[in-house]
Motif scaffolding. Structure first.
Motif, PDB file in Angstrom:
ATOM      1  N   LYS A  18      39.714   5.580  -1.400  1.00 23.21           N
ATOM      2  CA  LYS A  18      40.651   6.678  -1.692  1.00 23.21           C
ATOM      3  C   LYS A  18      42.061   6.131  -1.901  1.00 23.21           C
ATOM      4  O   LYS A  18      42.781   6.561  -2.824  1.00 23.21           O
ATOM      5  CB  LYS A  18      40.619   7.669  -0.518  1.00 23.21           C
ATOM      6  CG  LYS A  18      41.583   8.842  -0.649  1.00 23.21           C
ATOM      7  CD  LYS A  18      40.963   9.953  -1.454  1.00 23.21           C
ATOM      8  CE  LYS A  18      41.769  11.251  -1.396  1.00 23.21           C
ATOM      9  NZ  LYS A  18      43.080  11.172  -2.022  1.00 23.21           N
ATOM     10  N   PHE A 131      41.222  10.949   4.926  1.00 18.04           N
ATOM     11  CA  PHE A 131      40.217  12.011   5.038  1.00 18.04           C
ATOM     12  C   PHE A 131      40.495  12.943   6.204  1.00 18.04           C
ATOM     13  O   PHE A 131      40.125  14.114   6.171  1.00 18.04           O
ATOM     14  CB  PHE A 131      38.799  11.419   5.089  1.00 18.04           C
ATOM     15  CG  PHE A 131      38.385  10.931   3.737  1.00 18.04           C
ATOM     16  CD1 PHE A 131      37.876  11.811   2.802  1.00 18.04           C
ATOM     17  CD2 PHE A 131      38.577   9.616   3.370  1.00 18.04           C
ATOM     18  CE1 PHE A 131      37.551  11.390   1.534  1.00 18.04           C
ATOM     19  CE2 PHE A 131      38.252   9.176   2.103  1.00 18.04           C
ATOM     20  CZ  PHE A 131      37.739  10.065   1.174  1.00 18.04           C
ATOM     21  N   ALA A 136      38.549  16.419   6.356  1.00 12.65           N
ATOM     22  CA  ALA A 136      37.170  16.141   5.941  1.00 12.65           C
ATOM     23  C   ALA A 136      36.328  15.658   7.118  1.00 12.65           C
ATOM     24  O   ALA A 136      36.789  14.916   7.981  1.00 12.65           O
ATOM     25  CB  ALA A 136      37.160  15.090   4.846  1.00 12.65           C
ATOM     26  N   GLU A 140      31.492  15.172   4.458  1.00 14.35           N
ATOM     27  CA  GLU A 140      32.310  15.409   3.264  1.00 14.35           C
ATOM     28  C   GLU A 140      32.912  14.110   2.732  1.00 14.35           C
ATOM     29  O   GLU A 140      33.083  13.956   1.520  1.00 14.35           O
ATOM     30  CB  GLU A 140      33.399  16.436   3.577  1.00 14.35           C
ATOM     31  CG  GLU A 140      32.801  17.823   3.812  1.00 14.35           C
ATOM     32  CD  GLU A 140      33.747  18.769   4.536  1.00 14.35           C
ATOM     33  OE1 GLU A 140      33.598  19.978   4.344  1.00 14.35           O
ATOM     34  OE2 GLU A 140      34.620  18.305   5.301  1.00 14.35           O
ATOM     35  N   ALA A 141      33.217  13.180   3.620  1.00  7.10           N
ATOM     36  CA  ALA A 141      33.724  11.879   3.172  1.00  7.10           C
ATOM     37  C   ALA A 141      32.638  11.146   2.376  1.00  7.10           C
ATOM     38  O   ALA A 141      32.911  10.534   1.340  1.00  7.10           O
ATOM     39  CB  ALA A 141      34.177  11.051   4.374  1.00  7.10           C
ATOM     40  N   GLU A 143      30.186  12.587   0.796  1.00 11.60           N
ATOM     41  CA  GLU A 143      30.051  13.351  -0.456  1.00 11.60           C
ATOM     42  C   GLU A 143      31.132  12.907  -1.455  1.00 11.60           C
ATOM     43  O   GLU A 143      30.847  12.676  -2.636  1.00 11.60           O
ATOM     44  CB  GLU A 143      30.203  14.848  -0.140  1.00 11.60           C
ATOM     45  CG  GLU A 143      29.952  15.766  -1.319  1.00 11.60           C
ATOM     46  CD  GLU A 143      30.024  17.238  -0.898  1.00 11.60           C
ATOM     47  OE1 GLU A 143      30.665  17.557   0.127  1.00 11.60           O
ATOM     48  OE2 GLU A 143      29.423  18.059  -1.604  1.00 11.60           O
ATOM     49  N   TRP A 144      32.358  12.781  -0.976  1.00 10.21           N
ATOM     50  CA  TRP A 144      33.458  12.308  -1.840  1.00 10.21           C
ATOM     51  C   TRP A 144      33.130  10.910  -2.374  1.00 10.21           C
ATOM     52  O   TRP A 144      33.318  10.634  -3.569  1.00 10.21           O
ATOM     53  CB  TRP A 144      34.774  12.283  -1.039  1.00 10.21           C
ATOM     54  CG  TRP A 144      35.949  11.827  -1.856  1.00 10.21           C
ATOM     55  CD1 TRP A 144      36.831  12.604  -2.548  1.00 10.21           C
ATOM     56  CD2 TRP A 144      36.360  10.464  -2.085  1.00 10.21           C
ATOM     57  NE1 TRP A 144      37.755  11.826  -3.187  1.00 10.21           N
ATOM     58  CE2 TRP A 144      37.494  10.502  -2.923  1.00 10.21           C
ATOM     59  CE3 TRP A 144      35.882   9.226  -1.661  1.00 10.21           C
ATOM     60  CZ2 TRP A 144      38.162   9.354  -3.343  1.00 10.21           C
ATOM     61  CZ3 TRP A 144      36.544   8.074  -2.092  1.00 10.21           C
ATOM     62  CH2 TRP A 144      37.664   8.145  -2.921  1.00 10.21           C
ATOM     63  N   CYS A 147      30.790  10.721  -5.212  1.00 14.17           N
ATOM     64  CA  CYS A 147      31.384  11.226  -6.462  1.00 14.17           C
ATOM     65  C   CYS A 147      32.463  10.295  -6.997  1.00 14.17           C
ATOM     66  O   CYS A 147      33.056  10.559  -8.045  1.00 14.17           O
ATOM     67  CB  CYS A 147      31.993  12.612  -6.243  1.00 14.17           C
ATOM     68  SG  CYS A 147      30.789  13.876  -5.848  1.00 14.17           S
ATOM     69  N   ASN A 148      32.781   9.237  -6.256  1.00 14.77           N
ATOM     70  CA  ASN A 148      33.897   8.378  -6.641  1.00 14.77           C
ATOM     71  C   ASN A 148      33.525   6.892  -6.650  1.00 14.77           C
ATOM     72  O   ASN A 148      34.295   6.042  -6.203  1.00 14.77           O
ATOM     73  CB  ASN A 148      35.094   8.625  -5.714  1.00 14.77           C
ATOM     74  CG  ASN A 148      35.798   9.927  -6.033  1.00 14.77           C
ATOM     75  OD1 ASN A 148      36.641   9.994  -6.925  1.00 14.77           O
ATOM     76  ND2 ASN A 148      35.439  10.983  -5.316  1.00 14.77           N
TER      77      ASN A 148
END
Ligand SMILES: [Zn+2]
Length: 251
Positions: A18, A131, A136, A140-141, A143-144, A147-148
């Motif tokens: 991130k 996060f 988050a 959810e982390a 999941e992120w 997607c990244n």
């Protein structure tokens, strides 16, 4: 801009990504602190090669039974990172749903620490946990991350177990193995084969699932929906009280 990421496992690995996206021009240094934790070889085997390893000592009686998540270790690691790297920012992998076990694992601590460091080093030094700031959860982390740019293998290669007998082994039933298992389940990934024991073979973990699902915890309900391969109409709480889990464990 110089940024130090305190790298130790899956949460901080995702936090680092991130930060790389948010600060593309920054010089980023990843540091792993060896403070005598019994699972350090497991951690290091799963972390990127460019991580720098530094040592400090904590009193061994702080972690009886080999549990080495101890109060104050993050504060010590951040302080040492300022000494070694003179950064403008220090990044931790704290998560919103894992705060409160210690007093140095949340955003209040980050802000307080930043103020102390600014006073000592006479320049702004931001201590952050991206996060956590996004509120988050571990689920959810992950999941992120998916997607990244992370692959499932990138993430499942990491380990979180507190009770490692040899490199690569994860007990499956400690709190860290359990929460990691649920976070992957939420993302449709069942990592039980990585564990020596299934997380649900420990009553405490299964009770935790029962409690959270019956309290309409969205993350755990979604995780169990995947686990039981249920349709949206199906009553998860009912399914949990049936033999579904036992049947699954016998496979
Ligand atoms: Zn474990």
């Amino acid at each position: 801009m110089k940024i130090v990421v305190l790298l130790s496992g899956i949460d901080s690995l995702i936090a680092k990504k991130k930060i790389e996206i948010d600060y593309p021009d920054a010089e980023i240094v990843s540091v792993y602190y060896d403070y005598g934790q019994p699972f350090k070889d497991n951690d290091l085997a799963s972390l990127p090669d460019d991580v720098e390893v530094r040592k400090f000592d904590l009193a061994p009686d702080l972690y009886p039974g080999g549990v080495s998540d101890v109060n104050g270790r993050n504060m010590a690691a951040i302080t040492l990172s300022c000494q070694w790297y003179q950064p403008d920012m220090i990044v931790c992998g704290f998560l919103y749903d894992e705060q409160g076990s210690y007093k140095d694992d949340d955003i209040i601590f980050c802000n307080l620490m930043g103020r102390i460091l600014q006073r000592i080093y006479n320049k702004p030094i931001k201590v952050t946990s991206p996060f956590f700031e996004m509120r988050a959860t571990k689920s959810e982390a992950i999941e992120w991350a998916l997607c990244n740019g992370f692959t499932i293998d990138d993430l499942t290669r990491t380990v979180s177990c507190m009770f490692v007998e040899e490199v690569g082994h994860q007990c499956g039933t400690c709190f860290k193995c359990f929460t990691r298992y649920m976070a992957f389940l939420y993302n449709g990934i069942d990592v039980y084969k990585q564990y020596q024991n299934h997380p649900f073979s420990k009553a405490e973990n299964l009770n935790n699932v029962f409690d959270r699902v019956s309290n309409s915890d969205y993350i755990y309900t979604e995780a169990m929906r995947y686990f039981l391969k249920l349709s949206d109409e199906y009553d998860v709480a009912f399914a949990l009280s049936s033999r579904s889990i036992n049947n699954y464990l016998k496979k």
